[in-house]
Design a protein around this motif. Structure first.
Motif, PDB file in Angstrom:
ATOM      1  N   ASP A 355       0.837  -1.198   0.000  1.00  0.00           N
ATOM      2  CA  ASP A 355       0.000   0.000   0.000  1.00  0.00           C
ATOM      3  C   ASP A 355       0.872   1.249   0.000  1.00  0.00           C
ATOM      4  O   ASP A 355       1.677   1.470   0.906  1.00  0.00           O
ATOM      5  CB  ASP A 355      -0.904   0.023   1.232  1.00  0.00           C
ATOM      6  CG  ASP A 355      -1.920  -1.108   1.232  1.00  0.00           C
ATOM      7  OD1 ASP A 355      -2.618  -1.271   0.215  1.00  0.00           O
ATOM      8  OD2 ASP A 355      -2.008  -1.829   2.243  1.00  0.00           O
ATOM      9  N   SER A 356       0.692   2.067  -1.046  1.00  0.00           N
ATOM     10  CA  SER A 356       1.450   3.313  -1.152  1.00  0.00           C
ATOM     11  C   SER A 356       0.563   4.541  -0.944  1.00  0.00           C
ATOM     12  O   SER A 356       1.064   5.665  -0.915  1.00  0.00           O
ATOM     13  CB  SER A 356       2.099   3.404  -2.540  1.00  0.00           C
ATOM     14  OG  SER A 356       1.113   3.576  -3.539  1.00  0.00           O
ATOM     15  N   GLY A 357      -0.760   4.320  -0.830  1.00  0.00           N
ATOM     16  CA  GLY A 357      -1.686   5.437  -0.749  1.00  0.00           C
ATOM     17  C   GLY A 357      -2.361   5.724  -2.072  1.00  0.00           C
ATOM     18  O   GLY A 357      -3.341   6.466  -2.118  1.00  0.00           O
ATOM     19  N   ASN A 358      -1.848   5.146  -3.155  1.00  0.00           N
ATOM     20  CA  ASN A 358      -2.451   5.290  -4.481  1.00  0.00           C
ATOM     21  C   ASN A 358      -3.032   3.933  -4.876  1.00  0.00           C
ATOM     22  O   ASN A 358      -2.321   3.062  -5.352  1.00  0.00           O
ATOM     23  CB  ASN A 358      -1.406   5.749  -5.498  1.00  0.00           C
ATOM     24  CG  ASN A 358      -2.003   6.005  -6.878  1.00  0.00           C
ATOM     25  OD1 ASN A 358      -3.044   5.453  -7.243  1.00  0.00           O
ATOM     26  ND2 ASN A 358      -1.339   6.855  -7.656  1.00  0.00           N
ATOM     27  N   MET A 359      -4.333   3.745  -4.650  1.00  0.00           N
ATOM     28  CA  MET A 359      -4.952   2.428  -4.814  1.00  0.00           C
ATOM     29  C   MET A 359      -4.832   1.916  -6.235  1.00  0.00           C
ATOM     30  O   MET A 359      -4.504   0.746  -6.471  1.00  0.00           O
ATOM     31  CB  MET A 359      -6.419   2.474  -4.387  1.00  0.00           C
ATOM     32  CG  MET A 359      -7.088   1.109  -4.325  1.00  0.00           C
ATOM     33  SD  MET A 359      -8.776   1.159  -3.677  1.00  0.00           S
ATOM     34  CE  MET A 359      -8.450   1.591  -1.957  1.00  0.00           C
ATOM     35  N   ASP A 360      -5.079   2.785  -7.226  1.00  0.00           N
ATOM     36  CA  ASP A 360      -4.991   2.359  -8.623  1.00  0.00           C
ATOM     37  C   ASP A 360      -3.593   1.839  -8.961  1.00  0.00           C
ATOM     38  O   ASP A 360      -3.442   0.763  -9.564  1.00  0.00           O
ATOM     39  CB  ASP A 360      -5.361   3.520  -9.564  1.00  0.00           C
ATOM     40  CG  ASP A 360      -6.834   3.866  -9.510  1.00  0.00           C
ATOM     41  OD1 ASP A 360      -7.284   4.342  -8.448  1.00  0.00           O
ATOM     42  OD2 ASP A 360      -7.545   3.659 -10.509  1.00  0.00           O
ATOM     43  N   ALA A 361      -2.584   2.591  -8.561  1.00  0.00           N
ATOM     44  CA  ALA A 361      -1.204   2.202  -8.848  1.00  0.00           C
ATOM     45  C   ALA A 361      -0.816   0.943  -8.074  1.00  0.00           C
ATOM     46  O   ALA A 361      -0.110   0.076  -8.603  1.00  0.00           O
ATOM     47  CB  ALA A 361      -0.253   3.345  -8.492  1.00  0.00           C
ATOM     48  N   ASP A 362      -1.292   0.818  -6.846  1.00  0.00           N
ATOM     49  CA  ASP A 362      -0.943  -0.351  -6.035  1.00  0.00           C
ATOM     50  C   ASP A 362      -1.405  -1.641  -6.698  1.00  0.00           C
ATOM     51  O   ASP A 362      -0.665  -2.634  -6.744  1.00  0.00           O
ATOM     52  CB  ASP A 362      -1.562  -0.235  -4.641  1.00  0.00           C
ATOM     53  CG  ASP A 362      -0.878   0.807  -3.775  1.00  0.00           C
ATOM     54  OD1 ASP A 362       0.261   1.195  -4.104  1.00  0.00           O
ATOM     55  OD2 ASP A 362      -1.484   1.251  -2.779  1.00  0.00           O
ATOM     56  N   PHE A 363      -2.624  -1.652  -7.212  1.00  0.00           N
ATOM     57  CA  PHE A 363      -3.133  -2.863  -7.855  1.00  0.00           C
ATOM     58  C   PHE A 363      -2.466  -3.095  -9.208  1.00  0.00           C
ATOM     59  O   PHE A 363      -2.164  -4.238  -9.576  1.00  0.00           O
ATOM     60  CB  PHE A 363      -4.656  -2.791  -8.011  1.00  0.00           C
ATOM     61  CG  PHE A 363      -5.395  -3.149  -6.752  1.00  0.00           C
ATOM     62  CD1 PHE A 363      -5.577  -4.480  -6.391  1.00  0.00           C
ATOM     63  CD2 PHE A 363      -5.889  -2.166  -5.912  1.00  0.00           C
ATOM     64  CE1 PHE A 363      -6.247  -4.822  -5.224  1.00  0.00           C
ATOM     65  CE2 PHE A 363      -6.566  -2.493  -4.745  1.00  0.00           C
ATOM     66  CZ  PHE A 363      -6.743  -3.825  -4.401  1.00  0.00           C
ATOM     67  N   GLU A 364      -2.199  -2.027  -9.927  1.00  0.00           N
ATOM     68  CA  GLU A 364      -1.548  -2.175 -11.232  1.00  0.00           C
ATOM     69  C   GLU A 364      -0.137  -2.721 -11.088  1.00  0.00           C
ATOM     70  O   GLU A 364       0.330  -3.529 -11.901  1.00  0.00           O
ATOM     71  CB  GLU A 364      -1.524  -0.825 -11.958  1.00  0.00           C
ATOM     72  CG  GLU A 364      -1.169  -0.914 -13.427  1.00  0.00           C
ATOM     73  CD  GLU A 364      -2.186  -1.697 -14.244  1.00  0.00           C
ATOM     74  OE1 GLU A 364      -1.754  -2.455 -15.140  1.00  0.00           O
ATOM     75  OE2 GLU A 364      -3.395  -1.573 -13.988  1.00  0.00           O
ATOM     76  N   HIS A 365       0.556  -2.297 -10.041  1.00  0.00           N
ATOM     77  CA  HIS A 365       1.949  -2.701  -9.839  1.00  0.00           C
ATOM     78  C   HIS A 365       2.099  -4.078  -9.188  1.00  0.00           C
ATOM     79  O   HIS A 365       3.224  -4.523  -8.965  1.00  0.00           O
ATOM     80  CB  HIS A 365       2.671  -1.651  -8.992  1.00  0.00           C
ATOM     81  CG  HIS A 365       2.841  -0.335  -9.696  1.00  0.00           C
ATOM     82  ND1 HIS A 365       3.095   0.851  -9.025  1.00  0.00           N
ATOM     83  CD2 HIS A 365       2.762  -0.007 -11.011  1.00  0.00           C
ATOM     84  CE1 HIS A 365       3.168   1.844  -9.896  1.00  0.00           C
ATOM     85  NE2 HIS A 365       2.971   1.343 -11.107  1.00  0.00           N
ATOM     86  N   LEU A 366       0.989  -4.741  -8.924  1.00  0.00           N
ATOM     87  CA  LEU A 366       1.085  -6.098  -8.387  1.00  0.00           C
ATOM     88  C   LEU A 366       1.690  -7.065  -9.401  1.00  0.00           C
ATOM     89  O   LEU A 366       2.289  -8.073  -9.033  1.00  0.00           O
ATOM     90  CB  LEU A 366      -0.309  -6.608  -7.980  1.00  0.00           C
ATOM     91  CG  LEU A 366      -0.909  -6.033  -6.693  1.00  0.00           C
ATOM     92  CD1 LEU A 366      -2.332  -6.541  -6.516  1.00  0.00           C
ATOM     93  CD2 LEU A 366      -0.059  -6.395  -5.484  1.00  0.00           C
TER      94      LEU A 366
END
Length: 372
Positions: A355-366
Motif C-alpha cells: 500500500d502506497s496510498g495510491n490504490m490504482d497504482a498499487d493494484f496495477e503494480h502487483l
C-alpha cells in the motif's frame, strides 16, 4: 540401492537427456519446438526426482542429472513446479561453479521476476552474473543474457536509467558477436523505452528485431513462438500510446488468441485478458470487459497462490471500477472487498508492504510491467 539399480538410474538419465534441449550452457531463446518431446519425458523426470529424494541415490553422472532438471521448467509457466525442480537441481549439482549451475540460479531469478518479485530476482541475477564472469570473457554473448535480465528487473522496479545501461551493454555485446539473440535485446529495450514514455523510439527499436522485419500481426503469429506474442503485446501498448486505439486492440486481441492456444490457463493468458479488457473499457464495452476480467479471475483462482493471486487482485479491482461506472455500487463494493482481501493475503504471505496510498497504482503494480 544395489549397483544394478544405480546403473539403471544412470541409463534413464542419459536417455532423458536426449529429450530435452540444451538451454543451460549457451545463450538460447524459447525452445517451443521441443515442447512435445519434453512433455513426453516429464513424467519420467518427476519419477526420477522422487526416487532420488526417497533413496538418496549416489550415481555416477550426478552432473548430467542436475543439468536434466534445468530443462523445460520456465517456458510452460508452471512456476510453482519449476521452483521445486530447481531446488532439487541446485541441491544436486556437483560443480557449483559450472555454467549449468549458473543457469539454474539465473532461472530462479526469472521465475521470481515473472511472479512479481523483481527485487528478489536481482539477488539471483547478481549471483549468476558473478559466476559467469569468473569463467567467461567479458564480451561473451552469454553475459549479454545476464545484462538483459538486469535490465528486465530494473525496468520493472522503475530504475529506468540503470535498466537502459544494462540493456545497452547486451546490445553492444550481441552486435559485436553477430548473435542471433539481438532481437531479444532490442525488444527488451523497446519495452523500457515505452515505460520511459517514448513510444516512437520504442517502435523504432522493436523494428530492429531481425525476426520482425515485416512488422505485421502475422509476423508474430507465424513464428509459433510464445516470446513473440509478448512482442505483439508490446507493439499493442506502443500503438495505444501513439493514439492508435484500433491497432492497439487488434494486436492485443491477436496476442490473447495466440496465448490461449499456446498456454491456456496460465499467467500470460491472464495478462492478455486484462490488457484487452482495459482497452475495451475505454470504448465503454462493459459487458465484454466484465466477461474477460471474470475469466482472468477464474484462471487465477486455479493457479497456486504464489502465481495467481496478484493477477486475481488486479482483475477484481478493475471489476470494481467497471461496476461502479455501470452504477452497480453494491457489486462494486463486493469486488473491492475481494480485491483488498486477496492483496492483504499476498502482503501477509510475502511479508511485504503493498500500500502506497495510491490504490490504482498499487493494484496495477502487483503484476510485472511486461510478461514475455
Amino acid at each position: 540401492m544395489d549397483f544394478q539399480t544405480r546403473d539403471d538410474f544412470n541409463a534413464t538419465v542419459d536417455l532423458l537427456l536426449t529429450r530435452f534441449p540444451d538451454t543451460y550452457s549457451s545463450d538460447r531463446g524459447h525452445q517451443v519446438v521441443s515442447w512435445t518431446q519434453c512433455e513426453e519425458g516429464l513424467p519420467y523426470l518427476k519419477d526420477l526426482i522422487e526416487k532420488n529424494e526417497n533413496h538418496e541415490v549416489s550415481f555416477s553422472n550426478m552432473q548430467s542429472f542436475a543439468e536434466l532438471l534445468l530443462r523445460y521448467l520456465y517456458e510452460r509457466e508452471n512456476y510453482d513446479t519449476a521452483k521445486q525442480y530447481l531446488e532439487a537441481s541446485i541441491n544436486t549439482f556437483s560443480d557449483c561453479t559450472s555454467l549449468s549451475y549458473t543457469s539454474a540460479i539465473d532461472l530462479r531469478g526469472l521465475i521470481e521476476l515473472d511472479i512479481g518479485h523483481p527485487h528478489d530476482s536481482l539477488k539471483y541475477f547478481e549471483q549468476a552474473f558473478n559466476l559467469r564472469k569468473a569463467v567467461l570473457p567479458e564480451d561473451d554473448p552469454f553475459l549479454a543474457a545476464n545484462f538483459v535480465n538486469y535490465g528486465l528487473a530494473f525496468t520493472d522496479i522503475g530504475d529506468l536509467n540503470r535498466a537502459r545501461d544494462y540493456l545497452q551493454k547486451s546490445i553492444d555485446i550481441r552486435l559485436k558477436a553477430k548473435s542471433d539473440r539481438i532481437g531479444n535485446s532490442y525488444s527488451n529495450m523497446a519495452s523500457l523505452l515505452l515505460r520511459m514514455d517514448k513510444p516512437d523510439e520504442a517502435e523504432d527499436m522493436l523494428k530492429g528485431c531481425p525476426s520482425l522485419a515485416n512488422f505485421t500481426g502475422e509476423t508474430f503469429l507465424k513464428t509459433g513462438n510464445p516470446r513473440f506474442s509478448g512482442d505483439m503485446v508490446l507493439l499493442s501498448r506502443i500503438r495505444l500510446k501513439q493514439g492508435l486505439y484500433d491497432d492497439a486492440l487488434r494486436l492485443a486481441s491477436k496476442a490473447l488468441t495466440f496465448r490461449r492456444e499456446c498456454l491456456p490457463q496460465r499467467l500470460k493468458v491472464c495478462d492478455s485478458l486484462y490488457q484487452v479488457a482495459d482497452l475495451l473499457q475505454q470504448g465503454d464495452n462493459y459487458e465484454m470487459v466484465s466477461q474477460l476480467l471474470s475469466e482472468c479471475v477464474r484462471i487465477s483462482e486455479g493457479l497456486p497462490k504464489s502465481e495467481g493471486q496478484r493477477h486475481m487482485a488486479r482483475a477484481l479491482f478493475k471489476l470494481s471500477k467497471i461496476s461502479e461506472r455501470r452504477g452497480s455500487l453494491k457489486e462494486s463494493a463486493e469486488f473491492l472487498n475481494r480485491a483488498n482481501s486477496v492483496k492483504a493475503d499476498i502482503a501477509n504471505r510475502e511479508k511485504s508492504v503493498l500500500d502506497s496510498g495510491n490504490m490504482d497504482a498499487d493494484f496495477e503494480h502487483l503484476v510485472p510491467w511486461m510478461l514475455w
